[in-house]
Design a protein around this motif. Sequence first.
Motif, PDB file in Angstrom:
ATOM      1  N   THR A  64      -2.347   2.651  -4.001  1.00 47.91           N
ATOM      2  CA  THR A  64      -2.866   1.526  -4.899  1.00 47.91           C
ATOM      3  C   THR A  64      -3.491   0.650  -3.644  1.00 47.91           C
ATOM      4  O   THR A  64      -4.957   0.459  -3.195  1.00 47.91           O
ATOM      5  N   ASP A  65      -2.803   0.468  -2.695  1.00 45.86           N
ATOM      6  CA  ASP A  65      -3.195   0.140  -1.110  1.00 45.86           C
ATOM      7  C   ASP A  65      -4.028   0.927  -1.014  1.00 45.86           C
ATOM      8  O   ASP A  65      -5.107   0.298  -0.129  1.00 45.86           O
ATOM      9  N   VAL A  85      -9.520  -0.825  -9.901  1.00 43.39           N
ATOM     10  CA  VAL A  85     -10.234  -0.853  -8.813  1.00 43.39           C
ATOM     11  C   VAL A  85     -11.301  -0.834  -8.707  1.00 43.39           C
ATOM     12  O   VAL A  85     -11.964  -1.448  -7.624  1.00 43.39           O
ATOM     13  N   LYS A 100      -7.137  -0.094  -2.626  1.00 43.12           N
ATOM     14  CA  LYS A 100      -7.646  -1.465  -1.788  1.00 43.12           C
ATOM     15  C   LYS A 100      -8.265  -1.034  -1.610  1.00 43.12           C
ATOM     16  O   LYS A 100      -9.167  -1.596  -0.519  1.00 43.12           O
ATOM     17  N   ASP A 132     -19.603  -4.730  -8.577  1.00 39.84           N
ATOM     18  CA  ASP A 132     -18.087  -3.746  -8.268  1.00 39.84           C
ATOM     19  C   ASP A 132     -18.575  -1.836  -8.127  1.00 39.84           C
ATOM     20  O   ASP A 132     -19.761  -1.825  -7.357  1.00 39.84           O
ATOM     21  N   ARG A 190     -16.940  -7.770  -6.052  1.00 39.56           N
ATOM     22  CA  ARG A 190     -16.268  -7.397  -4.245  1.00 39.56           C
ATOM     23  C   ARG A 190     -17.845  -8.588  -4.108  1.00 39.56           C
ATOM     24  O   ARG A 190     -19.482  -7.843  -4.769  1.00 39.56           O
ATOM     25  N   ALA A 242     -11.859   0.869  -1.887  1.00 43.26           N
ATOM     26  CA  ALA A 242     -12.876   0.196  -1.645  1.00 43.26           C
ATOM     27  C   ALA A 242     -13.136  -0.931  -1.666  1.00 43.26           C
ATOM     28  O   ALA A 242     -14.142  -1.679  -1.893  1.00 43.26           O
ATOM     29  N   ASP A 243     -12.736  -2.068  -0.461  1.00 45.13           N
ATOM     30  CA  ASP A 243     -13.158  -3.442  -0.753  1.00 45.13           C
ATOM     31  C   ASP A 243     -13.615  -3.240   1.035  1.00 45.13           C
ATOM     32  O   ASP A 243     -14.476  -4.199   1.168  1.00 45.13           O
ATOM     33  N   VAL A 256     -12.916  -4.279  -9.920  1.00 52.19           N
ATOM     34  CA  VAL A 256     -13.106  -5.890  -9.101  1.00 52.19           C
ATOM     35  C   VAL A 256     -14.369  -5.691  -8.822  1.00 52.19           C
ATOM     36  O   VAL A 256     -15.430  -4.743  -8.056  1.00 52.19           O
ATOM     37  N   LEU A 263     -10.566   6.859  -6.985  1.00 57.57           N
ATOM     38  CA  LEU A 263     -10.020   5.615  -6.867  1.00 57.57           C
ATOM     39  C   LEU A 263      -9.398   4.793  -8.492  1.00 57.57           C
ATOM     40  O   LEU A 263     -10.188   5.134  -9.594  1.00 57.57           O
TER      41      LEU A 263
END
Length: 1592
Positions: free
Chosen positions: A525-526, A567, A529, A580, A572, A532-533, A570, A563
């Motif tokens: 998940t890290d 995630v 993210k 998202d 952003r 995705a970020d 979210v 993904l």
Amino acid sequence: MEMDLDVPEIRQGDILSGAGPEVFVNANTITKWLLSQPENRLEIAKSIWSKLLKEASQLQPNSGNGHACVKLCGFVQQCAKSNDAALKEWAFSEDLSRVLFQFYLESYEHDPHRALRLVLDLLVMSSTSNPCSQGGRSLKEHILETLVAIVARQSGRLLTKAGLQCLDHFLTKQAITLDDIAHKYREIQPLVADLSDISLWRSFVFHLFSWMELSSVCPIAGKCIVHIFRGLNNPASNPTASDSEAFTVEVFQRWLEDAVTENPAILEDIKNYVLMAIFKNDKPAALRLLEIFASKESLTSINGEVSDQTLMLQLAALELGKKCGLVEEPSSSDNAGQITQSTKQIILQESVLDYLLIHPSLSVRSSAFSLLVSCQATTKPFSQVTFNLLKSHLSALHADYDAKFRNELLGLTKFLIRRVKNVITVAERSLAGAASRKNQQSALDGAGPMPRKKFGPEAALIDDAEAEDVLERHEKFLRWYMAFLKGELVPTASYQRHITAARAALLVLKVGKHAGLVVEDSIDTDTAKLIADDFTWIRLLLDLMLDPFDDVRETAQTLLSLLPREVVGVQRFFKQDACDLLDILQPFCARAHALATRTGRADHGDGAARSQGLLCKWLGDKSSQISLISKVIQDLEAKISKAERDLGHAAIENPVHADFAALSYIWQVLVQESYSDSQLEELHRIQHRIFDCSKRIWLAVKHVLCDDSPEGHLPEELEEIEGLDTKDLLSYSFRAVHESSNLLRLVVGSLRLPPTEGVLFPTLDVFRSTGNLAFEQLSNLRHRGAFSTVSLTFTTCCQLTQNLRAVFPAVADPDDLLREWYQGAKACITTQASTTRRSAGIPSLISAILAANAKSPSMNEVFLALTEIAQVPVRQSETDGSNLPQVHALNCLRDIFRSSLLSKRAEGHLADTLQLAANSLKSEVWAIRNCGLLLLRSLIDALLGTGESKAAMESGWDGHTIRISYNKYPSLPGVILGLLRSAEEVMGRDPNSGAAEAVFPALDIIRRAGPPEEYRKELASHIEAYLGSRISHVREIAARTLCTFLLRGDWVTELEELLIRTGEDPNRTHGTMLTAKFVIERKLELDKESILGDAERVYQLMAKFCFDAVNFRDFPDIIAAYHEIRNLLISRATALVSEGRALRGASLRSTRRSALLDVQLGLKQVQWAATSRDTQLLEASIQDGLDMDENTACRLLESIPAIWEPALQSTDAISDQPIAWGICWLYAKSCKKSTAPEFRALAVSNLGSILDKMLNSEKPAELLLSPETLMGMWESLQEGVVNPALSCAMIQTSGAVMAALAIQQKQMTSDMYRRLRNWGSMIADALDVDNTFDTRYAAAMALKSFLAPYSSIKAACNWDDSFLVPIWSALYDALVDDDDEIRDAAAAAAGIILGKPMVSPEAADKLVTEWFGYQLGVTEELRLHVICRMTGQRPPEPSVFDIETGKIVQGLVLDPAEEKVHKALDFDDSLFATEEQNLFIDEVRETTRWVRAFHAVQDGNREEGLRKWVEDGLRCLIRLTQEKEEEEDGPLGWTSDQHVFAMCARVLLCAGAIAKVDGHEKEADIASLLEEFTEKGRRAGVHGSLLGMASI
């Protein structure tokens, strides 16, 4: 099978009449019954022994022989322990033990069951614990003699596996010593009798190494080698070995290197079965061996192909040592490469690994990377040195052209990522545990310190400070690695970098943090993210979904689809407003669909379809997903309606393949879920709509794809449509059927799923209709690509008929549908017209039906029907060739044997089909003969396989390998024999008939697989008859086939007898001569020693051949064949031609000329000239060849390098007229004697090769031709015709010629500098991307030849490297060429001047940063060259630089940046886009390299031309950003185009370079422009990678 053992016959009936079955239950019951007998115990024991041995010797395929062998050995052992003296003496008797030994050898080869070890135990006991010491010694001698003979290949029987297993057992039990083996080896092998002990053991061990080629033998051979190593390395265990003190680990290491050099294929076996045993059980020896392998000198002083094998052995040993815990990763300590006293480990050296990671050899780089990252513990922290090495070299490793290497790299990368993440987890866990303990300690209020005990992987971390350091180091590297991967995905990167980086990113995402746990890969998940970020990550991956390469598109889609939804959803702030990832994807889907519609390209359509599949995945809600697929179908239906009305305009404006593909990707998502009844009902309606769309588009394009025209069909009514041609219409039609068929296959494919509630199965009507539609398409299609796709769909439908009842229980008989299709296929065979030899989709129909593996129609049924149809006779006068069911039947049979699904099941019909195919070759109709020949080729491939190389296929059988198991095909030998007989009869009546075609397959099978032993004599007699054929090709094939009969046994005698049987028939004599040639040629390849050992008999054989040839002077082919044999022996078996004794027939001539005879006589003269080292005679021979004809002269010239190689190698001293000089002079004169371009090309190529060798000698200037001679030759080459071959030869040789001219200069002159600079410019022109591969490769090899003697030239004339910029520029062009072979050649050249060999990306980096940046100094020409490279301009011509003044005579003129940007914006939307000539080059990487050189060559001068170019470019980019701000850039935006991205990157990187130069005021303007572009670009959504380049 019963073994032939010499056991005395004993009448068991009378003696064992009282022994019932209960007696023979086991050895104990047998012995008990025997001892209960009052008399004749010995006779009874012998009878029991005979009975048990017979049972144990019989092959039991089902139950094995283990139990019988246990009873046999147990009985003998019980007798040996008996108190009965007679029984005990008999049990230890030598005769019994010998029979047991023979029984073991025979049994172990056929059935190596574990019970046979009991036989070895008995033999050890009988030889070491025998009451009769003489008998024990005699048995030991017999066993030892047999085993040593087997190892030394002196045994007449192939019992290697059993013999080596026995040797290993006896050495393990210490029943024999190394001294025993050495003594016996001297007796058996006289050639080693006088050798020293170490030399003798080397010879013996190398026999064991040679046996390691056999996969079944190599583990046992490895054990035996380890036994010998331990014995020799430990004198105490073998005190009688007189020379043991001379054996060291260093000696064994040299043995290993020599063994791998001789046979590289055994490297892995040595690693697994020799080194592994030593490393596990003998640590001191292992450490010493690893210390030798790890030394810097042995690992970095390696050159040449042979040494690369040695290097691979060293790396394999170090890697194995690392896995065994004996080798440690590099660190900053000073004891690298030595054994640490504290840990007893070898520390790898950073410099050595740095050298190996850039080595030109693929296998070396792969092994070095494995050595760097592999470790036994997945939680062991990496050192900073390791991370630094990875950061330095990962870029070059990712860019490698070899797919296998990249796959190996990714496999090791997965371990690297897992280990990094595991270490992070361990460090976090350790720090968390420390914090917890600290809190608990504070809560105790001074009650005493708590013990700090760590468990698991955390125990390796000493304290919290170390844990923090390890955590920071590994997290920092992981962040760097993700940034590196992101940089590898930019639009300008090559395919290799794209796919490697995308798959590596996928690994980072899928490898979770599970230190200490054994779990399957899960999503990290890290990492999810992090991706995705970062909008740049998302944009790069979305853009790659429309990449030209399918695997890149697939990997990008897979990565995004993994993904997690939490995630994806979210919010952003990628833009001004929060959004998202779904908000990003939806407009991207629209853009992708619009682009696919605009271009119609397959990659764009597939990318647009994948985006719809990803959208369906991210939606999550089932109702939304169903709405999405309904909308796509609605759009598709509208497009199909347009196609039905106007196919021409629809093909241009509304392609449908992207919509069908989108439905496929969406369906793959939908089928993974379960649904309610109402949802299933709606989806079933959608299924019917999907089928309707597929059928409608088929009907619309059917007339296009079913036309027989191979180049496509454009109907007359569509010819007037502007922009539409045949290719456009054919592409539209094919892709529509292709994608619709794929979609239908997916729809029906869910029938394979288990029948549970809510599964999305197709309805029975949809399944039946899909099968019928696929059948109709296959029976009508003519487009090969289309019917291969439809064939897969129809095969799936046929196979799924066997699953119907599980899903639809009401179905009565699922085979009814299959039988219906089978009857339809037979109707097609009998009624459909055949297009010459083709049958379109009919064979696929039959193969698909058989793939179902149903009871009816069965394989036998289908074969019988097809054979009956194929056997129907037809005469040429009875058919016009348009309706031949036989063609379809033969093609169906061929397709069955080519199918991986069916070929195994069809093996039982192979022999009959072979006969059928051979009979078809006799047909009057060409189409039937042709199909029969194609069927024969497929049958031979089914028999012999298709993995054989062309060279091995042409060479034929080697006399040992079992290529065909004739026991598996018992009727095959009879069929082959029948073919030979029938063809022989027909050819006897009519020699010119087509019967020769029928005999070729039979001969080819025997030639490649060897003859069956049972038919050997009869087959040989029939093949021998073909040696007298009037057709020369038949004689040659027969001779090659007969060669396989003579590879074993007394081949000389058989050839002599064959010669006697030839009589006076010239054709037969010629065939016999050819047979002798092929036998000798094959013997020289496989067993040269046998020819040298039979030297006297070979002389006699050649004398007989010569005598026969004399009688046929009127037949030049016979004389030529004799001379060919003679030349072959002289050139490849020089030991036969002893001093004072030569082969007869040197003066043999024919009364008639022939080209073949002229060549052989000329080769004889060339060989004689080489033997006498007479270059004048050689020149006369070439002149004679020119007088005859050009082809003969070319053949003679071509033979000189190989024939004269021994003479050139033996020329060490400089004589009055050296051989090398004389040959060079010959080549130079040859270029003037003839104007034929082919002859000149050979002369120039040979001259270049010998000049290369002379230039690398100790005193090259004394051997070389004079400059006047070389220049005169070169000027003569400009006259006359220059064909491509001569042009390439001139370019390649020019490097050696220019080096020869330069090295003879005592001092460099301006004229010589100009000549070299102009030559460099010529090489650069030859390396132009538009030139052919041969031209560019010749240019790269010219650079290699020129730079090979670089140090000698520089020492001789003391040239200034800075004056040769055009040469270095051409070298860089070769390093970034599109073809890997050219890059490799250039890398070899660059390695010479850079000081070490390296792979091309590393060489390009070093050449720019070190050579251009520092080595050449700072000159005006160099600065100008660097600026041109930075801005993507063509480098300046050599004339712009004045050699005398050292000044530029022409200012810098750069093409305007704005013009280049606008040109890049012109998008090519044609259906078939022109591919870039160089897909390897990356403009971003190129500019980055040259920017570094730009900083190095600055001397304070203002670069006004560059500054203006950059300012104009930046203002252009700012204007574009403002103009396109409304449409917003984003994924698939204007900066996603690789040409636009490349030009923007050049401007921004050059701007950054100027902005960083100190000491000028105007740089502030560029810095402000960069800031303005960054600000406006961020608002307009410009590519994040470009914005990163714009930051100073």
